[in-house]
Design an enzyme around this catalytic site. Structure first.
Site, mmCIF file in Angstrom:
data_model
loop_
_atom_site.group_PDB
_atom_site.id
_atom_site.type_symbol
_atom_site.label_atom_id
_atom_site.label_comp_id
_atom_site.label_asym_id
_atom_site.label_seq_id
_atom_site.Cartn_x
_atom_site.Cartn_y
_atom_site.Cartn_z
ATOM 1 N N CYS A 139 5.455 -5.739 4.063
ATOM 2 C CA CYS A 139 4.574 -4.739 4.667
ATOM 3 C C CYS A 139 4.666 -3.469 3.809
ATOM 4 C CB CYS A 139 5.026 -4.473 6.110
ATOM 5 S SG CYS A 139 3.820 -3.547 7.091
ATOM 6 N N HIS B 222 11.715 -4.033 6.811
ATOM 7 C CA HIS B 222 12.115 -3.300 8.014
ATOM 8 C C HIS B 222 13.582 -2.904 7.997
ATOM 9 C CE1 HIS B 222 8.515 -5.595 9.000
ATOM 10 N NE2 HIS B 222 8.167 -4.502 9.626
ATOM 11 N N GLY C 128 0.782 -1.232 0.000
ATOM 12 C CA GLY C 128 0.000 0.000 0.000
ATOM 13 C C GLY C 128 0.808 1.273 0.000
ATOM 14 N N SER C 129 1.622 1.484 1.041
ATOM 15 C CA SER C 129 2.310 2.765 1.107
ATOM 16 C C SER C 129 3.609 2.735 0.312
ATOM 17 C CB SER C 129 2.596 3.140 2.558
ATOM 18 O OG SER C 129 3.349 2.142 3.174
ATOM 19 N N TRP D 153 -6.170 0.255 17.853
ATOM 20 C CA TRP D 153 -5.157 1.301 17.973
ATOM 21 C C TRP D 153 -5.733 2.629 18.450
ATOM 22 C CZ3 TRP D 153 -1.755 -0.278 13.155
ATOM 23 C CH2 TRP D 153 -0.865 -1.264 13.563
HETATM 24 N N1 GLN Z 1 -1.408 -0.293 3.825
HETATM 25 C C1 GLN Z 1 -0.545 -0.007 4.905
HETATM 26 C C2 GLN Z 1 0.819 0.427 4.383
HETATM 27 O O1 GLN Z 1 1.250 -0.077 3.420
HETATM 28 C C3 GLN Z 1 -0.357 -1.193 5.801
HETATM 29 C C4 GLN Z 1 0.552 -0.881 6.941
HETATM 30 C C5 GLN Z 1 0.573 -1.918 8.019
HETATM 31 O O2 GLN Z 1 0.092 -3.002 7.838
HETATM 32 N N2 GLN Z 1 1.126 -1.620 9.159
HETATM 33 O O3 GLN Z 1 1.472 1.246 4.971
HETATM 34 ZN ZN ZN Z 2 2.145 -4.848 7.633
#
Ligand code: GLN
Ligand code: ZN
Length: 758
Positions: A731, A699, A437-438, A566
């Protein structure tokens, strides 16, 4: 005898002084001596506040430069081999953050909170050795100020239960070696004064894991108490009841038990045992996990119920757990609406609540001035709670009716028929490539967002910057040759806050910082009222992005369970109802995205696993309503719209059935660091939906090579067939830099092509 205490106090500083000092020290802007002196002043300030507001004992050793579990490791001499060469001064932060020579110790969530601790590593070669210097220093500082002291310690049972062994064996093999150091410590502490209050926290006794360790309680605490008559040992548990342990602890010579009556009402079942044993009961009645004002009337009723069994003389009033989990002080919330503010209580206000409750409950002799103050506080508290119950800021009949009349909450067609349609329409290849996504959050994008928010940037300019970002990220993705594109999320500061800001019923603080780990703090938004969506939240950006490409664009939303987990959540209705309200808002958003022509929508549930209750009996009901919320949220998607979800976890072994029940067409997960080992559970249970196991770790700045990713994909193919697999990073990419991202994704696509042709 003390009448009121708190379990512990936050340490980061009300203006995050410790955070900034730490970061300055890490970037060598200040010396260690300077850092120490800032810390010392903070401690002094925190203690004086507790004393000033009437607590009978102030907590020491709840301070930490990084984490109190890490401090316990240092206190025990449990320093892993790889850090032993480090200079003494650097060793502590090397363990927390890694150094040139050694990778950091693992960090994980503290029970079901968003605080992270450093996981102790135990090893057969270790010899443990007491280092009480931190505790003794803090003790001396507090003593010098003439303060009445309670020393906080993490208990040995919890410490060992939270530890890991590099060889995977049972950590409890070393339990005796560890408690020997505790014995020595208690011996040292017992000499400090004629009476030494020690609070030993054993939160593990509030979990189901406690069943394994129950037999350790009696010998350990018998021994601790035998060390000296001077010691008054309080064993504290929290986040749940600890009834099994309480029944054993009452038969040891400890001074008292600290129990959480907010999250663990069932603790009421052991009052008889506590009464018979004449133990002190530290009654946690002020919620340390949430930000709402206490309901004095309700607390006094509860305390009365308790004192019908446990003599009043044996009761001490307290917070339900450490106040570490809430922000400091409402004083800094100058922009908040006063009505909403009157419903809130942060750490400093909670201390006042503990004090007032104890004055009311014990009916102590106080001066005339105090009597007036206390009566006024009671009155004010009642008014605020009453007003909150009927405020039209909170209650929205339309939302409530929608929840009440809820009928449709899942998709019409089965997965088999949905996926057939989707594969036809979307026509994506096996091993389809995508991202989570990001895209990188550039300094420019951050700056524009924050200036726009402050009114320093016009809407037109702001939108131009965002659109340029989207154009660029689409172009990059097309050039790389990804199959399913994303818009890159430049408009989002945070995946929960972004949605919260657009939903009615959500509040935001100015200074509501809570420590997450080390110097990192989060500022969770809070849900105070019924949730509704005044207008579409993402449709414009996502449609814009789709208009820029012929490829399929995946729309991006955060799921109801993650939004809930959250945030600070209102406590006047059950969590599942709040979750359902959020689900409706997301449901509407999905309908709008679909109408706008978006064919794939990802609903992130990054925090799904975090909401799990500590006790098995409560897990099932959480799973049920969390799954229902997710299904409700996506039920507006028709069969042709493909629903993805993403979870930042790798280990699905214990929740795979629940994942299946969520009924998402595709799930992307975080498995890059575990090879294909953790994917096996999907095959074992015959999971049929599509899965995108992360093929590289985002990461770290490291760029994975083509051959490395290829190997990873081939190992995934040993577990699941290519028709079922998607290929993506672990991620979102927002914390990375563009050059890393572009090269990594290029390599990923090339690796996929090699595998497809193989
Ligand atoms: N769509 C979000 C991103 O890509 C997902 C982030 C996450 O799962 N922490 O940043
Ligand atoms: Zn994630």
């Amino acid at each position: 005898m003390p009448k009121n205490i708190i379990t512990g106090y936050p340490r980061i500083g009300e203006k995050r002084e410790l955070k900034f000092a730490l970061e300055d020290f890490w970037s060598q802007k200040i010396s260690f001596e300077k850092l120490e002196s800032i810390a010392k002043n903070l401690r002094k300030k925190h203690w004086k506040y507790q004393k000033y507001e009437g607590l009978d004992l102030i907590s020491i050793n709840d301070f930490s430069f990084y984490d109190t579990v890490l401090d316990t490791s240092v206190m025990l001499g449990a320093v892993p081999q790889r850090f032993q060469e480090e200079d003494k001064k650097d060793q502590y932060f090397a363990m927390a953050r890694g150094s040139k020579n050694a990778v950091a110790m693992e960090m994980t969530k503290w029970f079901n909170t968003n605080y992270h601790y450093i996981v102790p590593e135990l090893c057969a070669q270790d010899s443990y050795k007491l280092d009480a210097s931190k505790i003794l220093t803090e003790y001396a500082e507090a003593k010098e100020l003439g303060l009445p002291i309670k020393i906080n310690l993490l208990g040995p049972i919890s410490y060992v239960a939270l530890s890991k062994r590099t060889d995977g064996e049972d950590t409890f093999e070393f339990f005796n070696k560890i408690t020997a150091v505790y014995n020595e410590l208690l011996e040292v502490l017992s000499k400090l004064d004629d009476t030494v209050y020690i609070q030993i926290e054993e939160p593990v006794l509030s979990t189901d894991d406690n069943l394994k360790v129950l037999s350790l309680i009696k010998p350990t605490y018998d021994k601790f108490c035998s060390i000296s008559q001077n010691l008054k040992i309080i064993v504290s548990t929290y986040f749940e009841h600890s009834n099994e342990a309480t029944k054993i602890l009452v038969n040891t010579p400890i001074y008292g038990l600290g129990l959480d009556f907010v999250a663990g009402r069932e603790n009421l079942d052991t009052l008889e045992d506590i009464a018979t044993s004449s133990k002190k009961l530290i009654a946690g009645v002020v919620d340390g996990r949430n930000i709402w004002i206490n309901d004095f009337e309700a607390s006094l009723t509860l305390l009365k119920e308790i004192s019908s069994i446990v003599p009043k003389d044996n009761i001490i009033i307290s917070s339900s757990c450490s106040l570490l989990h809430v922000p400091y002080s409402l004083e800094h919330e100058v922009k908040m609406e006063s009505e909403i503010k009157s419903w809130l209580s942060y750490a400093n206000e909670k201390i006042i609540e503990v004090n007032i409750l104890s004055k009311l409950f014990f009916d102590v002799d106080v001066s005339h001035k105090d009597v007036i103050f206390i009566q006024e506080s009671l009155q004010k508290n009642k008014e605020a709670n009453d007003a909150r119950k009927i405020s039209n800021k909170i209650h929205d009949k339309k939302v409530q009716n929608r929840v009440k009349n809820n009928s449709k909450f899942e998709r019409t067609d089965s997965f088999e028929s949905r996926i057939k349609l989707q594969k036809e329409i979307l026509n994506y290849p096996d091993l389809a490539t995508t991202t989570i996504g990001s895209f990188p959050q550039t300094p420019e994008v951050r700056k524009s967002r924050s200036e726009f928010k402050k009114g320093l940037l016009s809407k037109t300019t702001y939108e131009k910057v965002m659109k340029e970002y989207i154009d660029n990220s689409i172009k990059i993705q097309e050039d790389i040759g990804l199959d399913i594109l994303v818009h890159g999320e430049p408009e989002r500061n945070d995946m929960v806050e972004y949605f919260g800001e657009q939903l009615d019923g959500y509040g935001f603080s100015q200074n509501g910082w809570v420590q997450s780990y080390g110097s990192r703090c989060v500022k969770p938004p809070f849900i105070y009222g019924d949730i509704s969506r005044p207008k579409p939240m993402t449709v414009e950006w996502i449609s814009y992005a789709q208009s820029k490409t012929k490829k399929i664009l995946k729309g991006m939303l955060t799921g109801p369970v993650t939004i809930l987990n959250w945030s600070f959540v209102r406590d006047d209705i059950p969590r599942n109802e709040v979750s359902e309200q959020i689900a409706y808002a997301i449901n509407d958003e999905i309908a709008d995205l679909q109408d706008a022509g978006i064919q794939i929508i990802q609903v992130d549930e990054a925090a799904f696993k975090e909401g799990y209750p500590l006790r098995k009996v409560n897990k099932e009901s959480y799973e049920k309503w969390a799954v229902d919320s997710f299904k409700l949220a996506v039920s507006s998607a028709d069969s042709r719209t493909q629903i993805h979800t993403h979870m930042c976890y790798s280990n699905f072994n214990d929740i795979i059935k629940t994942i299946n029940d969520m009924d998402a067409d595709v799930i992307t997960i975080e498995t890059a660091r575990s090879g294909n080992r953790l994917l096996k559970v999907f095959a074992d249970v015959g999971y049929e939906k599509e899965v995108g196991p992360g093929v590289y770790d985002i990461h770290s700045p490291r760029i994975p090579s083509v051959s490395e990713i290829k190997t990873q994909i081939n190992s995934l193919l040993e577990v699941l067939p290519k028709q079922q697999l998607w290929i993506n990073p672990d991620c979102g990419l927002k914390t990375r830099k563009y050059d890393e991202v572009v090269q990594s994704l290029k390599n990923m696509v090339e690796a996929v092509n090699l595998v497809r042709n193989q």
